[in-house]
Design a protein around this motif. Structure first.
Motif, PDB file in Angstrom:
ATOM      1  N   UNK A  17      25.262 -36.270   4.750  1.00 30.26           N
ATOM      2  CA  UNK A  17      25.109 -35.174   3.804  1.00 30.26           C
ATOM      3  C   UNK A  17      25.262 -33.859   4.569  1.00 30.26           C
ATOM      4  N   UNK A  18      26.210 -33.039   4.119  1.00 30.41           N
ATOM      5  CA  UNK A  18      26.415 -31.720   4.717  1.00 30.41           C
ATOM      6  C   UNK A  18      26.452 -30.683   3.614  1.00 30.41           C
ATOM      7  N   UNK A  19      25.994 -29.489   3.935  1.00 32.59           N
ATOM      8  CA  UNK A  19      25.968 -28.386   2.982  1.00 32.59           C
ATOM      9  C   UNK A  19      26.412 -27.111   3.669  1.00 32.59           C
ATOM     10  N   UNK A  20      26.836 -26.135   2.864  1.00 29.78           N
ATOM     11  CA  UNK A  20      27.072 -24.791   3.369  1.00 29.78           C
ATOM     12  C   UNK A  20      25.740 -24.076   3.279  1.00 29.78           C
ATOM     13  N   UNK A  21      25.346 -23.447   4.376  1.00 29.45           N
ATOM     14  CA  UNK A  21      24.044 -22.787   4.425  1.00 29.45           C
ATOM     15  C   UNK A  21      24.201 -21.390   5.010  1.00 29.45           C
ATOM     16  N   UNK A  22      23.507 -20.433   4.444  1.00 27.97           N
ATOM     17  CA  UNK A  22      23.508 -19.093   5.025  1.00 27.97           C
ATOM     18  C   UNK A  22      22.573 -19.089   6.233  1.00 27.97           C
ATOM     19  N   UNK A  23      22.898 -18.250   7.199  1.00 29.00           N
ATOM     20  CA  UNK A  23      22.105 -18.135   8.424  1.00 29.00           C
ATOM     21  C   UNK A  23      22.216 -16.705   8.928  1.00 29.00           C
ATOM     22  N   UNK A  24      21.296 -16.322   9.761  1.00 24.25           N
ATOM     23  CA  UNK A  24      21.290 -14.974  10.322  1.00 24.25           C
ATOM     24  C   UNK A  24      21.776 -14.999  11.763  1.00 24.25           C
ATOM     25  N   UNK A  25      22.540 -13.977  12.126  1.00 22.13           N
ATOM     26  CA  UNK A  25      22.899 -13.755  13.523  1.00 22.13           C
ATOM     27  C   UNK A  25      21.767 -12.926  14.128  1.00 22.13           C
ATOM     28  N   UNK A  26      21.223 -13.393  15.256  1.00 21.87           N
ATOM     29  CA  UNK A  26      20.083 -12.727  15.893  1.00 21.87           C
ATOM     30  C   UNK A  26      20.297 -12.682  17.405  1.00 21.87           C
ATOM     31  N   UNK A  27      19.504 -11.842  18.069  1.00 25.15           N
ATOM     32  CA  UNK A  27      19.466 -11.885  19.529  1.00 25.15           C
ATOM     33  C   UNK A  27      18.765 -13.177  19.914  1.00 25.15           C
ATOM     34  N   UNK A  28      19.341 -13.893  20.848  1.00 22.81           N
ATOM     35  CA  UNK A  28      18.793 -15.183  21.250  1.00 22.81           C
ATOM     36  C   UNK A  28      17.538 -14.983  22.101  1.00 22.81           C
ATOM     37  N   UNK A  29      16.371 -15.376  21.596  1.00 28.54           N
ATOM     38  CA  UNK A  29      15.146 -15.173  22.368  1.00 28.54           C
ATOM     39  C   UNK A  29      15.072 -16.070  23.602  1.00 28.54           C
ATOM     40  N   UNK A  30      15.837 -17.141  23.608  1.00 30.18           N
ATOM     41  CA  UNK A  30      15.816 -18.070  24.732  1.00 30.18           C
ATOM     42  C   UNK A  30      16.785 -17.659  25.836  1.00 30.18           C
ATOM     43  N   UNK A  31      17.786 -16.844  25.501  1.00 33.78           N
ATOM     44  CA  UNK A  31      18.771 -16.359  26.465  1.00 33.78           C
ATOM     45  C   UNK A  31      19.075 -14.894  26.169  1.00 33.78           C
ATOM     46  N   UNK A  32      18.269 -13.983  26.717  1.00 33.97           N
ATOM     47  CA  UNK A  32      18.496 -12.562  26.454  1.00 33.97           C
ATOM     48  C   UNK A  32      19.937 -12.155  26.780  1.00 33.97           C
ATOM     49  N   UNK A  33      20.484 -11.293  25.950  1.00 28.48           N
ATOM     50  CA  UNK A  33      21.854 -10.842  26.148  1.00 28.48           C
ATOM     51  C   UNK A  33      22.867 -11.676  25.396  1.00 28.48           C
ATOM     52  N   UNK A  34      22.422 -12.760  24.756  1.00 24.33           N
ATOM     53  CA  UNK A  34      23.309 -13.612  23.963  1.00 24.33           C
ATOM     54  C   UNK A  34      22.883 -13.567  22.503  1.00 24.33           C
ATOM     55  N   UNK A  35      23.827 -13.910  21.629  1.00 20.00           N
ATOM     56  CA  UNK A  35      23.515 -14.012  20.207  1.00 20.00           C
ATOM     57  C   UNK A  35      23.315 -15.466  19.828  1.00 20.00           C
ATOM     58  N   UNK A  36      22.572 -15.667  18.756  1.00 24.94           N
ATOM     59  CA  UNK A  36      22.303 -17.016  18.248  1.00 24.94           C
ATOM     60  C   UNK A  36      22.368 -16.981  16.729  1.00 24.94           C
ATOM     61  N   UNK A  37      22.523 -18.159  16.165  1.00 23.49           N
ATOM     62  CA  UNK A  37      22.399 -18.355  14.728  1.00 23.49           C
ATOM     63  C   UNK A  37      20.990 -18.866  14.489  1.00 23.49           C
TER      64      UNK A  37
END
Length: 81
Positions: free
Chosen positions: A28-48
């Protein structure tokens, strides 16, 4: 910080659309909205940020700027008609 993926630039705060597979039902797969954020685990990178989890935003990730674009690709991959 800005990430450029497939001719699209993403910044913290952007809302994007991704395919999400149910971890309990892999077919089962769906289209889902997500936010682009600063990655708290790797500063300087972006994450979903999706369902309380951070996923590194990389060029290997299929990310769509609109729900319509995501649904069009979703239909190509998951339509069994």
């Amino acid at each position: 910080m800005e990430v450029n993926q497939n001719d699209h630039s993403y910044n913290p705060g952007d809302i994007v659309y991704v395919f999400y597979r149910n971890p309990h039902t892999q077919d089962v797969a769906n289209v889902q909205s997500a936010a682009v954020v600063n990655n708290p685990e790797n500063p300087g990178e972006l994450a979903i940020f999706l369902y309380e989890t951070y996923y590194p935003l990389t060029n290997d990730m299929a990310v769509y700027q609109s729900e319509a674009e995501a649904m069009e690709v979703y239909e190509q991959y998951f339509s069994f008609e």
